[in-house]
Design an enzyme around this catalytic site. Structure first.
Site: not given
Length: 596
Positions: A301, A303, A305, A307, A352, A462, A513
């Site tokens: 995942c 976006a 960008g 990480k 996906d 993430d 997060c």
């Protein structure tokens, strides 16, 4: 009793049996509660209370304890007292960035010349071993704002949306789209107090501002949300537009907020390609992955960008990183960032995360990866063919769009009835706004059908989450216990995919997060119980706290299992109320054993 919030303060903490050394330098202690203005009014201050769904609050009280969760809630309403910057070591050095940023801040004209009390520079290098390429820019606050200084009556007010206020607390200006209401007779150049319009609960359990944009404030208790605005004032500034202008023009700065409760520099568009503004735990997550040169790595995942590029820099841009995201436009964002930072080892694809593993029946189907540097198809001949087909399709669509536009325009002028009003509106939108990002020349996101099992040395997941660790946060009322559980179920499905893609002996890092245990400790428990070949691995550097041990039983009988004793020190949990003053974040690192 006031509790000091510490920025870049020398501190130490326990990691297992090891005591860490001093990490930060340059102390700035901040009071826990903002001082009231000299008039003694409790109205003109910043002291928000984060409102939670009662069941969610009860759940978090069980997880953290009432006192601890109260501190977390308060910390979430405030920004971190420093900005964390990751230096692009492919292009520059930390010392060079510190010198440039110091000059930029000293030359700034927005009132944010940040000088610490001891006269030292506000821009300092991180002292955590291995993170010397990270730079901190010290902010300050909360500050006492004297809203009625030099005024014969209460100050004129500008009421902004909650999202606008959260951006302002991070250093942004007050832009026109964020203004909801304003005092009557405000002219350009007037001094105004800026306050926040918070969502309020409705009769049916929904939340809304329920205010028409352009509402006139009278400064009286009869004003909309007069009482609710108490304690939600974020600064004093000068209007750049009249009241009429604020609700007439589509964009631009509405208020130049020079006197802020929290003063943080806006680093938007500063040193592009050389630095990237990123939260400290996110940088630590890239380090936990421990990428090595020449490896093949998947960011499931990816976006926007941050990480992905952090991992690429740790690999010295040698190897292959596949950055996947299900959103076409977000994939383009990753491409743009990689190109901006001069990184060539990143390839992107639209995928996906729930369909990351390629099914056996599609092993011969094409998968198109797009390089962030030159936007050309990668690897096999079949993929190049796929690229040509996509380009051909795009060309056909473009020609069709032109024909449609000509036809629609002609029929509209001639009063024809072959085109619906909806089509005419869409056509007008095309003519007015131009082609969208998806159709823009040069912007292409290769589509992937997934990858075979055991395709990667390391995988970073993430996961999309409730984001209840992000700060500043002024609203949390929408989440329910059921929605928090559903987030966790969604992440388990993504983790099921990730586990299959890592080769034996490889590494899987899972991060979020959020402060929600359903998405953190409960997901780790699920992974360890279902996949016996997974085991928690040590993380370096380890600067976060331990995870939660035990379980939680809900009133409906649902039991949520967390970590077992001994596992809590193998994960990193970042607490917004701790001295690190970061966002709420969670990191777990797994090593993949034999899958037989």
């Amino acid at each position: 009793m006031n509790k000091a919030r510490v920025l870049l303060k020398p501190f130490s903490f326990t990691s297992g049996l090891t005591r860490a050394t001093t990490f930060f330098s340059s102390v700035s202690q901040l009071p826990d509660k903002i001082e009231m203005d000299p008039s003694g009014s409790e109205r003109y201050c910043y002291d928000p209370v984060l409102r939670w769904n009662p069941e969610v609050e009860e759940y978090f009280n069980k997880a953290y304890g009432p006192d601890h969760f109260s501190r977390i809630s308060k910390a979430l309403t405030r920004p971190s007292s420093y900005s964390c910057i990751r230096v692009n070591t492919v292009k520059t050095t930390s010392d060079a960035v510190i010198e440039k940023l110091t000059k930029i801040l000293n030359d700034s004209e927005d009132g944010l010349k940040l000088v610490q009390s001891d006269g030292s520079s506000p821009v300092v290098k991180c002292q955590i071993p291995g993170l010397e390429y990270v730079v901190f820019v010290n902010g300050s606050g909360p500050h006492r704002i004297e809203y009625d200084t030099g005024l014969e009556s209460a100050p004129k007010e500008v009421l902004v949306s909650r999202k606008c206020a959260e951006a302002v607390l991070r250093g942004a200006q007050v832009y026109v789209p964020g203004v909801l209401a304003c005092t009557a007779h405000v002219e350009k150049g007037d001094a105004v107090a800026v306050c926040v319009a918070m969502e309020q609960p409705g009769d049916e359990g929904d939340w809304s501002v329920n205010m028409t944009r352009g509402t006139t404030l009278q400064g009286l208790p009869t004003d909309p949300f007069y009482c609710e605005r108490s304690g939600l004032y974020i600064g004093m500034g000068t209007t750049m537009l009249s009241r009429a202008g604020m609700f007439r023009v589509p964009h631009g700065v509405a208020v130049d907020l020079s006197n802020r409760v929290f003063r943080l520099p806006s680093l938007h568009n500063v040193l592009e390609g050389e630095i990237f503004l990123q939260n400290l735990p996110s940088i630590v997550a890239a380090h936990a992955l421990d990428p090595q040169k020449g490896e093949r790595i998947l960011d499931m995942c990816a976006a926007p960008g941050g990480k992905t590029t952090a991992v690429a820099i740790l690999m010295n841009d040698e190897g292959e990183i596949v950055a996947a995201d299900r959103s076409h436009n977000k994939v383009l964002d990753v491409q743009k960032l990689a190109a901006e930072m001069g990184l060539t080892c990143i390839t992107t694809c639209k995928l996906d995360a729930l369909k990351s593993v390629r099914l056996p029946g599609t092993l011969n189907d094409s998968t198109t990866l797009v390089s962030g540097e030159n936007s050309v198809s990668m690897t096999s001949h079949s993929e190049l063919s796929s690229s040509k087909e996509m380009a051909s399709d795009a060309s056909k669509r473009s020609e069709a769009d032109k024909l449609f536009e000509e036809k629609a325009s002609t029929e509209q002028l001639n009063g024809g009835d072959n085109v619906s009003q909806a089509d005419i509106r869409k056509n007008k939108g095309r003519l007015k706004n131009g082609r969208g990002r998806t159709q823009c020349q040069g912007g292409r996101a290769g589509k992937s059908l997934g990858f075979p099992p055991n395709s990667f040395d390391r995988v970073l997941l993430d996961a999309p989450c409730s984001a209840l660790g992000l700060r500043p946060r002024l609203f949390a009322g929408l989440e329910t216990v059921i929605s928090l559980r559903n987030h966790g179920r969604y992440q388990r499905k993504m983790l099921d995919q990730a586990v299959q893609l890592v080769r034996v002996g490889g590494i899987l890092v899972y991060s979020t997060c959020t402060i929600n245990p359903s998405e953190n400790e409960a997901v780790v428990r699920y992974a360890l119980d279902k996949y016996r070949f997974l085991s928690l691995a040590p993380q370096h550097p380890r600067i976060g706290g331990p995870g939660l041990v035990g379980r939680c039983e809900f009133p409906d009988g649902y039991i949520e299992e967390w970590l077992k004793p001994g596992e809590e020190e193998m994960v990193q949990k970042f607490d917004p109320s701790s001295e690190l003053d970061t966002i709420g974040f969670f990191i777990a690192k797994f090593i993949v054993g034999s899958k037989d």
